[in-house]
Design a protein around this motif. Structure first.
Motif, PDB file in Angstrom:
ATOM      1  N   LYS A  12       0.832  -1.210   0.000  1.00  0.00           N
ATOM      2  CA  LYS A  12       0.000   0.000   0.000  1.00  0.00           C
ATOM      3  C   LYS A  12       0.864   1.257   0.000  1.00  0.00           C
ATOM      4  CE  LYS A  12      -3.901  -1.916   2.595  1.00  0.00           C
ATOM      5  NZ  LYS A  12      -4.637  -1.808   3.870  1.00  0.00           N
ATOM      6  N   PHE A  13       1.879   1.272   0.858  1.00  0.00           N
ATOM      7  CA  PHE A  13       2.729   2.454   0.967  1.00  0.00           C
ATOM      8  C   PHE A  13       3.451   2.738  -0.351  1.00  0.00           C
ATOM      9  CE2 PHE A  13       6.909   4.323   1.639  1.00  0.00           C
ATOM     10  CZ  PHE A  13       6.542   5.532   2.200  1.00  0.00           C
ATOM     11  N   TYR A  14       4.138   1.731  -0.886  1.00  0.00           N
ATOM     12  CA  TYR A  14       4.928   1.951  -2.096  1.00  0.00           C
ATOM     13  C   TYR A  14       4.054   2.164  -3.327  1.00  0.00           C
ATOM     14  CZ  TYR A  14       9.085   1.149   0.623  1.00  0.00           C
ATOM     15  OH  TYR A  14      10.075   1.271   1.562  1.00  0.00           O
ATOM     16  N   ARG A  15       2.875   1.578  -3.349  1.00  0.00           N
ATOM     17  CA  ARG A  15       1.946   1.840  -4.467  1.00  0.00           C
ATOM     18  C   ARG A  15       1.546   3.314  -4.462  1.00  0.00           C
ATOM     19  NH1 ARG A  15      -3.212   2.553  -4.584  1.00  0.00           N
ATOM     20  NH2 ARG A  15      -3.728   1.513  -2.620  1.00  0.00           N
ATOM     21  N   LYS A  16       1.180   3.810  -3.290  1.00  0.00           N
ATOM     22  CA  LYS A  16       0.780   5.210  -3.175  1.00  0.00           C
ATOM     23  C   LYS A  16       1.957   6.136  -3.432  1.00  0.00           C
ATOM     24  CE  LYS A  16      -3.043   4.151  -0.101  1.00  0.00           C
ATOM     25  NZ  LYS A  16      -3.549   4.189   1.283  1.00  0.00           N
ATOM     26  N   GLN A  17       3.140   5.756  -2.933  1.00  0.00           N
ATOM     27  CA  GLN A  17       4.338   6.572  -3.150  1.00  0.00           C
ATOM     28  C   GLN A  17       4.649   6.679  -4.644  1.00  0.00           C
ATOM     29  OE1 GLN A  17       8.115   5.089  -1.639  1.00  0.00           O
ATOM     30  NE2 GLN A  17       8.704   7.165  -1.074  1.00  0.00           N
ATOM     31  N   ALA A  18       4.369   5.621  -5.390  1.00  0.00           N
ATOM     32  CA  ALA A  18       4.604   5.621  -6.834  1.00  0.00           C
ATOM     33  C   ALA A  18       3.502   6.363  -7.588  1.00  0.00           C
ATOM     34  CB  ALA A  18       4.710   4.181  -7.339  1.00  0.00           C
ATOM     35  N   GLY A  19       2.474   6.791  -6.852  1.00  0.00           N
ATOM     36  CA  GLY A  19       1.371   7.512  -7.483  1.00  0.00           C
ATOM     37  C   GLY A  19       0.455   6.616  -8.287  1.00  0.00           C
ATOM     38  N   LEU A  20       0.396   5.352  -7.902  1.00  0.00           N
ATOM     39  CA  LEU A  20      -0.432   4.386  -8.632  1.00  0.00           C
ATOM     40  C   LEU A  20      -1.707   4.066  -7.870  1.00  0.00           C
ATOM     41  CD1 LEU A  20       2.281   1.789  -9.740  1.00  0.00           C
ATOM     42  CD2 LEU A  20       1.287   3.622 -11.113  1.00  0.00           C
ATOM     43  N   THR A  21      -2.796   4.030  -8.589  1.00  0.00           N
ATOM     44  CA  THR A  21      -4.043   3.517  -8.022  1.00  0.00           C
ATOM     45  C   THR A  21      -3.990   1.997  -8.092  1.00  0.00           C
ATOM     46  OG1 THR A  21      -5.127   3.496 -10.177  1.00  0.00           O
ATOM     47  CG2 THR A  21      -5.352   5.529  -8.856  1.00  0.00           C
ATOM     48  N   GLN A  22      -4.918   1.353  -7.423  1.00  0.00           N
ATOM     49  CA  GLN A  22      -5.004  -0.106  -7.537  1.00  0.00           C
ATOM     50  C   GLN A  22      -5.230  -0.487  -8.997  1.00  0.00           C
ATOM     51  OE1 GLN A  22      -8.077  -1.457  -4.854  1.00  0.00           O
ATOM     52  NE2 GLN A  22      -6.743  -1.364  -3.066  1.00  0.00           N
ATOM     53  N   GLU A  23      -6.049   0.287  -9.672  1.00  0.00           N
ATOM     54  CA  GLU A  23      -6.362   0.005 -11.076  1.00  0.00           C
ATOM     55  C   GLU A  23      -5.108   0.091 -11.946  1.00  0.00           C
ATOM     56  OE1 GLU A  23      -9.614   1.321 -14.439  1.00  0.00           O
ATOM     57  OE2 GLU A  23      -9.030   2.810 -12.940  1.00  0.00           O
ATOM     58  N   ARG A  24      -4.331   1.145 -11.766  1.00  0.00           N
ATOM     59  CA  ARG A  24      -3.122   1.331 -12.587  1.00  0.00           C
ATOM     60  C   ARG A  24      -2.078   0.240 -12.288  1.00  0.00           C
ATOM     61  NH1 ARG A  24      -0.829   1.390 -16.717  1.00  0.00           N
ATOM     62  NH2 ARG A  24       0.973   2.698 -17.066  1.00  0.00           N
ATOM     63  N   LEU A  25      -1.913  -0.110 -11.003  1.00  0.00           N
ATOM     64  CA  LEU A  25      -0.988  -1.183 -10.662  1.00  0.00           C
ATOM     65  C   LEU A  25      -1.444  -2.491 -11.299  1.00  0.00           C
ATOM     66  CD1 LEU A  25       1.452  -2.367  -9.177  1.00  0.00           C
ATOM     67  CD2 LEU A  25      -0.010  -2.606  -7.147  1.00  0.00           C
ATOM     68  N   ALA A  26      -2.734  -2.760 -11.226  1.00  0.00           N
ATOM     69  CA  ALA A  26      -3.279  -3.985 -11.824  1.00  0.00           C
ATOM     70  C   ALA A  26      -2.984  -4.038 -13.318  1.00  0.00           C
ATOM     71  CB  ALA A  26      -4.783  -4.063 -11.568  1.00  0.00           C
ATOM     72  N   GLU A  27      -3.157  -2.914 -14.008  1.00  0.00           N
ATOM     73  CA  GLU A  27      -2.857  -2.859 -15.445  1.00  0.00           C
ATOM     74  C   GLU A  27      -1.386  -3.164 -15.710  1.00  0.00           C
ATOM     75  OE1 GLU A  27      -3.967   1.041 -16.766  1.00  0.00           O
ATOM     76  OE2 GLU A  27      -6.105   0.677 -16.452  1.00  0.00           O
ATOM     77  N   LYS A  28      -0.511  -2.581 -14.898  1.00  0.00           N
ATOM     78  CA  LYS A  28       0.927  -2.750 -15.097  1.00  0.00           C
ATOM     79  C   LYS A  28       1.385  -4.193 -14.907  1.00  0.00           C
ATOM     80  CE  LYS A  28       3.851   0.516 -14.187  1.00  0.00           C
ATOM     81  NZ  LYS A  28       4.689   1.618 -13.799  1.00  0.00           N
ATOM     82  N   ILE A  29       0.684  -4.942 -14.052  1.00  0.00           N
ATOM     83  CA  ILE A  29       1.110  -6.329 -13.800  1.00  0.00           C
ATOM     84  C   ILE A  29       0.198  -7.350 -14.485  1.00  0.00           C
ATOM     85  CG2 ILE A  29       2.215  -5.685 -11.632  1.00  0.00           C
ATOM     86  CD1 ILE A  29      -0.121  -7.164 -10.191  1.00  0.00           C
ATOM     87  N   GLY A  30      -0.782  -6.881 -15.231  1.00  0.00           N
ATOM     88  CA  GLY A  30      -1.651  -7.790 -15.973  1.00  0.00           C
ATOM     89  C   GLY A  30      -2.647  -8.546 -15.116  1.00  0.00           C
TER      90      GLY A  30
END
Length: 106
Positions: A12-30
């Motif tokens: 959660k911390f590093y996702r937010k620090q990277a400025g990624l939403t759950q949706e954007r992270l999901a897209e990036k990892i398929g």
């Protein structure tokens, strides 16, 4: 604090620090957004392969996701556990000494 808790807090911390939403992270990892949400809600735990993909997407080493002191939240949690126990013991000891002193005066 268990390894799953540590992983989720760091995710959660590093996702937010990277400025990624759950949706954007999901897209990036398929993966699906629901899958990322389930991980963060502690309903699922990712495979080793998925954990590597998450780390790559967040531009961090995989081991950082499991580092107990990896995120400020984990540092805060650990700090509270360590110092709350010390403070409780110190206060208990002081109270016991004070009670002994007062009882000795009676």
């Amino acid at each position: 604090m268990g390894i799953r808790h540590t992983f989720i807090q760091n995710l959660k911390f590093y996702r937010k620090q990277a400025g990624l939403t759950q949706e954007r992270l999901a897209e990036k990892i398929g993966m699906s957004t629901a899958y990322i949400g389930d991980i963060e809600a502690r309903e699922r735990f990712p495979s080793a392969e998925t954990i590597d993909k998450i780390a790559d997407a967040l531009n961090i080493r995989t081991s950082v996701l499991f580092d107990e002191f990896g995120s400020p939240k984990n540092v805060e949690d650990s700090f509270e556990k360590i110092y709350a126990k010390r403070l409780q013991k110190e206060l208990t000891d002081r109270l016991a000494r004070t009670v002994e002193e007062v009882c000795g005066m009676i």
